[in-house]
Write a protein that holds these residues in place. Sequence first.
Motif, PDB file in Angstrom:
ATOM      1  N   GLY A  98       0.868  -1.101  -0.541  1.00  0.00           N
ATOM      2  CA  GLY A  98      -0.282   0.429  -0.116  1.00  0.00           C
ATOM      3  C   GLY A  98       1.115   1.243  -0.638  1.00  0.00           C
ATOM      4  O   GLY A  98       1.773   1.473  -0.062  1.00  0.00           O
ATOM      5  N   PRO A 140       2.229   4.716   1.145  1.00  0.00           N
ATOM      6  CA  PRO A 140       2.193   5.591   2.325  1.00  0.00           C
ATOM      7  C   PRO A 140       1.140   7.038   3.227  1.00  0.00           C
ATOM      8  O   PRO A 140       0.741   7.294   1.592  1.00  0.00           O
ATOM      9  N   ALA A 141       0.670   6.754   3.650  1.00  0.00           N
ATOM     10  CA  ALA A 141      -0.491   7.564   4.164  1.00  0.00           C
ATOM     11  C   ALA A 141      -0.002   7.794   5.497  1.00  0.00           C
ATOM     12  O   ALA A 141       0.489   7.698   5.858  1.00  0.00           O
ATOM     13  N   ARG A 158      -8.124   6.175  15.883  1.00  0.00           N
ATOM     14  CA  ARG A 158      -7.870   5.414  14.992  1.00  0.00           C
ATOM     15  C   ARG A 158      -7.113   4.142  15.947  1.00  0.00           C
ATOM     16  O   ARG A 158      -5.588   4.201  15.964  1.00  0.00           O
ATOM     17  N   ASP A 186      -7.298  -1.722  11.237  1.00  0.00           N
ATOM     18  CA  ASP A 186      -6.667  -1.604   9.740  1.00  0.00           C
ATOM     19  C   ASP A 186      -5.118  -1.408   9.576  1.00  0.00           C
ATOM     20  O   ASP A 186      -4.472  -1.016   8.628  1.00  0.00           O
ATOM     21  N   ASP A 187      -4.920  -0.756  10.762  1.00  0.00           N
ATOM     22  CA  ASP A 187      -3.073   0.643  10.306  1.00  0.00           C
ATOM     23  C   ASP A 187      -2.800  -0.413  11.323  1.00  0.00           C
ATOM     24  O   ASP A 187      -2.797  -0.969  12.442  1.00  0.00           O
ATOM     25  N   GLY A 245      -4.025  -7.569   5.020  1.00  0.00           N
ATOM     26  CA  GLY A 245      -4.266  -6.288   3.936  1.00  0.00           C
ATOM     27  C   GLY A 245      -4.040  -5.186   4.629  1.00  0.00           C
ATOM     28  O   GLY A 245      -4.740  -3.866   4.826  1.00  0.00           O
ATOM     29  N   LEU A 246      -3.195  -5.259   6.198  1.00  0.00           N
ATOM     30  CA  LEU A 246      -3.044  -3.898   6.985  1.00  0.00           C
ATOM     31  C   LEU A 246      -1.902  -2.627   6.105  1.00  0.00           C
ATOM     32  O   LEU A 246      -0.806  -3.191   4.729  1.00  0.00           O
ATOM     33  N   ARG A 247      -2.620  -1.763   6.530  1.00  0.00           N
ATOM     34  CA  ARG A 247      -1.770  -0.219   6.089  1.00  0.00           C
ATOM     35  C   ARG A 247      -0.731  -0.434   7.019  1.00  0.00           C
ATOM     36  O   ARG A 247      -1.013   0.014   8.554  1.00  0.00           O
ATOM     37  N   HIS A 253       2.417   2.113   8.829  1.00  0.00           N
ATOM     38  CA  HIS A 253       2.761   3.491   8.502  1.00  0.00           C
ATOM     39  C   HIS A 253       4.515   2.688   9.084  1.00  0.00           C
ATOM     40  O   HIS A 253       5.605   2.111   9.654  1.00  0.00           O
TER      41      HIS A 253
END
Length: 369
Positions: free
Chosen positions: A187, A189-190, A307, A340-341, A364-366, A368
């Motif tokens: 994924g 970067p967010a 979050r 999810d993160d 499907g983990l984001r 960081h």
Amino acid sequence: MQSHTFQAKEIKEALALVRRDLGPDAVVVGTRRIPGRAMGLLGGSFIEVTAQAAAAADTRAAKPAGLRKPSPQAAAQKEREAEDNVVSTANRHKALLALQRAKRNRERREPVETPQASIMRNPREALSAAAAGSIGRVATHARLRRRLLASLIPRELCEQWLKQLPADLAPSQAEQRLRANLSHLLGAPAPLVDRGTRVAAFVGPTGVGKTTTAAKLAARLAHRHGAERVALVSADNYRIGARDQLRIYADLLGVALYSLDEGQPLDSLAGSLADRPWVVVDTIGMSQRDARLGEQLRQLSGAVAVRPVLLLNAASQGETLEEVVAVYRGTARTAGLALDDAIISKQDEASRLGPVLDTAIRHGLRLHF
């Protein structure tokens, strides 16, 4: 008259050699096509041309002294013979070229044999050709497969990734394409906290580095937005010295520190945190098998947009990581939170990153940082 032999891949090349060595009036005696195991060739075939110097060349040779000059009739006869030889040579050349063109046209008109028909006609030859054509891809994939397996990536996942690489890629291009595919799977970067979700709460088992990670994120936010706009919240009232450790970090950074008692919801601090756009919460380290996990996660749910971020120990075994993610996500869903993160911690202590990356990609983990 001495004959000379010339060999070349094509008739044009052989005739050029004849003209070069014997002159343009040379006579071609014969031609034949020979399988290519001579001249250093390992396959195909080549043309062999046998030629002689023109008879007219003998008439131009120096005559011994005392010989009588030939009569005009004899000279005319020799000239006619030379012309006939030239015409014969030209006709031979034209015939050979016509045969070559006809063969090429016939080959173009013949239908192309399908791979299935080739296998049915000669299985062994088809297998050898397939192996020779794919040897580059096999070698490239073998190198990448060894590297992935050495990182403890499961074999099934390795094969799935390698099948996505085109067969005609060079080794360096294949590696770049694989890296791009992995980056896409992990994924883009967010930002971890933004205006819509201003509270990040770190959760996970004991010893994964939640407190240290919370202090690092608070330092980043204080540097970027100002310490007066950042708050640290400690929800860990079990581990001895946990709040004291976080207080030291807060004092060094100049940010505010708030504490949550057991069972106290995060919503109870909503008024105190109203003027702090950036909030980082350090929770209790709790095993995925602890029955109190649901209660801890429910403490974070409420009106405040939180979050939750799961910390994964890169040095843990794959089975353990799988259990942590499955239990924490399921429990968070029951508590009304979307987990999810994730952040991968202790990467410097892990000999291989394969298990944690495999777990993150499959769930499907984001990721960081």
